[in-house]
Design an enzyme around this catalytic site. Structure first.
Site, PDB file in Angstrom:
ATOM      1  N   PRO A   1      67.596 -75.957  76.949  1.00 40.68           N
ATOM      2  CA  PRO A   1      67.991 -75.549  78.304  1.00 40.68           C
ATOM      3  C   PRO A   1      69.489 -75.316  78.417  1.00 40.68           C
ATOM      4  O   PRO A   1      69.947 -74.670  79.355  1.00 40.68           O
ATOM      5  CB  PRO A   1      67.536 -76.709  79.200  1.00 40.68           C
ATOM      6  CG  PRO A   1      67.201 -77.835  78.295  1.00 40.68           C
ATOM      7  CD  PRO A   1      66.968 -77.291  76.923  1.00 40.68           C
TER       8      PRO A   1
ATOM      9  N   GLU B   1      65.436 -85.752  73.596  1.00 40.07           N
ATOM     10  CA  GLU B   1      66.662 -85.212  74.201  1.00 40.07           C
ATOM     11  C   GLU B   1      67.273 -84.093  73.362  1.00 40.07           C
ATOM     12  O   GLU B   1      68.411 -83.682  73.588  1.00 40.07           O
ATOM     13  CB  GLU B   1      67.696 -86.331  74.411  1.00 40.07           C
ATOM     14  CG  GLU B   1      67.256 -87.397  75.398  1.00 40.07           C
ATOM     15  CD  GLU B   1      66.802 -86.806  76.734  1.00 40.07           C
ATOM     16  OE1 GLU B   1      67.463 -85.882  77.226  1.00 40.07           O
ATOM     17  OE2 GLU B   1      65.775 -87.267  77.260  1.00 40.07           O
TER      18      GLU B   1
ATOM     19  N   ASP C   1      59.451 -50.709  81.168  1.00 37.66           N
ATOM     20  CA  ASP C   1      59.373 -52.112  81.596  1.00 37.66           C
ATOM     21  C   ASP C   1      60.581 -52.508  82.416  1.00 37.66           C
ATOM     22  O   ASP C   1      61.677 -51.948  82.233  1.00 37.66           O
ATOM     23  CB  ASP C   1      59.387 -53.048  80.371  1.00 37.66           C
ATOM     24  CG  ASP C   1      58.055 -53.112  79.677  1.00 37.66           C
ATOM     25  OD1 ASP C   1      57.051 -52.736  80.288  1.00 37.66           O
ATOM     26  OD2 ASP C   1      58.036 -53.562  78.511  1.00 37.66           O
TER      27      ASP C   1
ATOM     28  N   ARG D   1      56.330 -57.707  70.768  1.00 33.97           N
ATOM     29  CA  ARG D   1      55.863 -56.460  71.375  1.00 33.97           C
ATOM     30  C   ARG D   1      56.868 -55.322  71.214  1.00 33.97           C
ATOM     31  O   ARG D   1      56.538 -54.164  71.471  1.00 33.97           O
ATOM     32  CB  ARG D   1      55.448 -56.673  72.837  1.00 33.97           C
ATOM     33  CG  ARG D   1      56.558 -57.019  73.772  1.00 33.97           C
ATOM     34  CD  ARG D   1      55.993 -57.488  75.111  1.00 33.97           C
ATOM     35  NE  ARG D   1      55.372 -56.438  75.902  1.00 33.97           N
ATOM     36  CZ  ARG D   1      56.020 -55.525  76.615  1.00 33.97           C
ATOM     37  NH1 ARG D   1      57.334 -55.508  76.629  1.00 33.97           N
ATOM     38  NH2 ARG D   1      55.361 -54.623  77.319  1.00 33.97           N
TER      39      ARG D   1
HETATM   40  C1  LIG Z   1      63.337 -82.655  77.433  1.00 33.25           C
HETATM   41  S1  LIG Z   1      64.105 -81.273  76.703  1.00 33.25           S
HETATM   42  C2  LIG Z   1      65.737 -81.855  76.401  1.00 33.25           C
HETATM   43  C3  LIG Z   1      66.624 -81.587  77.539  1.00 33.25           C
HETATM   44  C4  LIG Z   1      68.077 -81.974  77.274  1.00 33.25           C
HETATM   45  N1  LIG Z   1      68.261 -83.373  77.457  1.00 33.25           N
HETATM   46  C5  LIG Z   1      68.964 -81.224  78.252  1.00 33.25           C
HETATM   47  O1  LIG Z   1      69.079 -81.645  79.375  1.00 33.25           O
HETATM   48  O2  LIG Z   1      69.489 -80.168  77.870  1.00 33.25           O
HETATM   49  C6  LIG Z   1      63.389 -81.254  75.087  1.00 33.25           C
HETATM   50  C7  LIG Z   1      63.363 -79.927  74.393  1.00 33.25           C
HETATM   51  O3  LIG Z   1      62.572 -79.005  75.128  1.00 33.25           O
HETATM   52  C8  LIG Z   1      63.047 -77.696  74.883  1.00 33.25           C
HETATM   53  N2  LIG Z   1      63.366 -77.078  76.177  1.00 33.25           N
HETATM   54  C9  LIG Z   1      63.322 -77.674  77.382  1.00 33.25           C
HETATM   55  N3  LIG Z   1      63.652 -76.833  78.361  1.00 33.25           N
HETATM   56  C10 LIG Z   1      63.913 -75.650  77.784  1.00 33.25           C
HETATM   57  C11 LIG Z   1      64.337 -74.375  78.272  1.00 33.25           C
HETATM   58  N4  LIG Z   1      64.555 -74.157  79.562  1.00 33.25           N
HETATM   59  N5  LIG Z   1      64.504 -73.372  77.382  1.00 33.25           N
HETATM   60  C12 LIG Z   1      64.301 -73.579  76.065  1.00 33.25           C
HETATM   61  N6  LIG Z   1      63.913 -74.775  75.539  1.00 33.25           N
HETATM   62  C13 LIG Z   1      63.723 -75.790  76.375  1.00 33.25           C
HETATM   63  C14 LIG Z   1      64.235 -77.817  73.950  1.00 33.25           C
HETATM   64  O4  LIG Z   1      63.766 -77.640  72.619  1.00 33.25           O
HETATM   65  C15 LIG Z   1      64.692 -79.231  74.213  1.00 33.25           C
HETATM   66  O5  LIG Z   1      65.435 -79.745  73.158  1.00 33.25           O
END
Ligand SMILES: C[S@@+](CC[C@H](N)C(=O)[O-])C[C@H]1O[C@@H](n2cnc3c(N)ncnc32)[C@H](O)[C@@H]1O
Length: 273
Positions: A92, A119, A176, A161
């Site tokens: 994220p 995390e 698109d 795609r």
């Molecule tokens: C619980 S999340 C970790 C969040 C992290 N503590 C933070 O706040 O940035 C666990 C994993 O889910 C994935 N993930 C969660 N949200 C995501 C998003 N919006 N985009 C891409 N991957 C995501 C990532 O691989 C991340 O390391």
């Protein structure tokens, strides 16, 4: 294109066997390898996580399993440069995943995904591999998932795609939403199919006119209308040169006007405030 995914939930990637991506695999257009990260753990509990340095809640994914996993799969064909792999790290806190980025990734021959849990992954893993290949830390949206596997599915489908021969009709992605070119900052308007009337609802007459010019103009107007309504931020990003005379007329009907500098457009009432 080759795809490698390292995960502690290989079964989460089963949808890669279905539909467009599944067919691309069956046709040999996509060579997908899903690896269980725990294969590279050597203790009785197959541990992949540990407590965070500095304290705090949650667990962090350990360097060693990721390092061994990535070394092992990269040993199979690694080369530096454009012909080599890129690492795609869903997080994220990454850069937003956009159509532009999907196009960029679709031009690479080999994508290696590292969907995390907990995390996230110890920072040193990304820093280590950044010395060997491009590392893209990518977010699929401003929300937090429990793991990166769903993000891998999203990114893979958007990229696949775009690969030559994957869509039955090569022109399908030309119009698109977000498509590079005339649609780069616009959302696609509404679409209709048969029957011509359903529950008393018809379709816009212009779509039955057979007049290609008028249909193209109507589609463009609807794209402007929908973008103004749902994503005004996209319109604001457009340069004045992105709009022709008819676009400007439509934007003015929608209540938009050129900024004094002429480059961007925004809502008339915002200008007046
Ligand atoms: C619980 S999340 C970790 C969040 C992290 N503590 C933070 O706040 O940035 C666990 C994993 O889910 C994935 N993930 C969660 N949200 C995501 C998003 N919006 N985009 C891409 N991957 C995501 C990532 O691989 C991340 O390391």
């Amino acid at each position: 294109m080759r795809l490698d995914v390292v995960t502690i939930f290989p079964e989460y990637l089963e949808p890669l066997n279905v539909s467009l991506v599944g067919k691309a695999r069956a046709r040999g257009q996509l060579d997908v390898h899903v690896h269980d990260l725990r294969q590279w753990t050597y203790d009785r509990h197959n541990t992949v996580d540990d407590t965070p340095y500095g304290g705090g809640p949650g667990m962090v994914m350990k360097t060693e399993p990721w390092g061994d996993a990535l070394d092992s799969l990269l040993a199979d064909g690694y080369e530096a440069g454009d012909g080599g792999p890129v690492l795609v790290v869903p997080t994220p806190s990454g850069r937003p995943f956009t159509q532009e980025l999907a196009v960029e990734l679709s031009e690479r021959p080999w994508l290696v995904f590292t969907p995390a849990r907990y995390e996230g992954i110890d920072r040193r893993v990304m820093d280590e591999y950044a010395a060997r290949m491009p590392v893209y830390e990518v977010s699929i949206g401003d929300y937090v998932l429990a793991g990166g596997e769903a993000a891998v599915l999203v990114i893979t489908e958007a990229v696949a795609r775009l690969l030559p021969g994957v869509l039955g009709n090569a022109a399908s992605h030309r119009d698109d939403s977000f498509a590079p070119g005339a649609m780069a900052n616009l959302l696609e308007g509404p679409v209709y199919t048969k029957p011509p009337e359903w529950r008393g609802r018809g379709i816009p007459d212009v779509l039955l006119s057979g007049h290609h010019g008028k249909i193209a103009r109507w589609r463009r107007d609807e794209a402007l209308r929908r973008t103004a309504l749902n994503r005004p931020d996209l319109l604001e990003r457009c340069a004045a040169a992105d709009f022709d005379k008819k676009d400007r007329e439509m934007l003015s009907i929608l209540g938009w006007a050129p900024e004094p500098g002429g480059r961007f457009w925004r809502k008339v009432q915002d200008v007046e405030e």
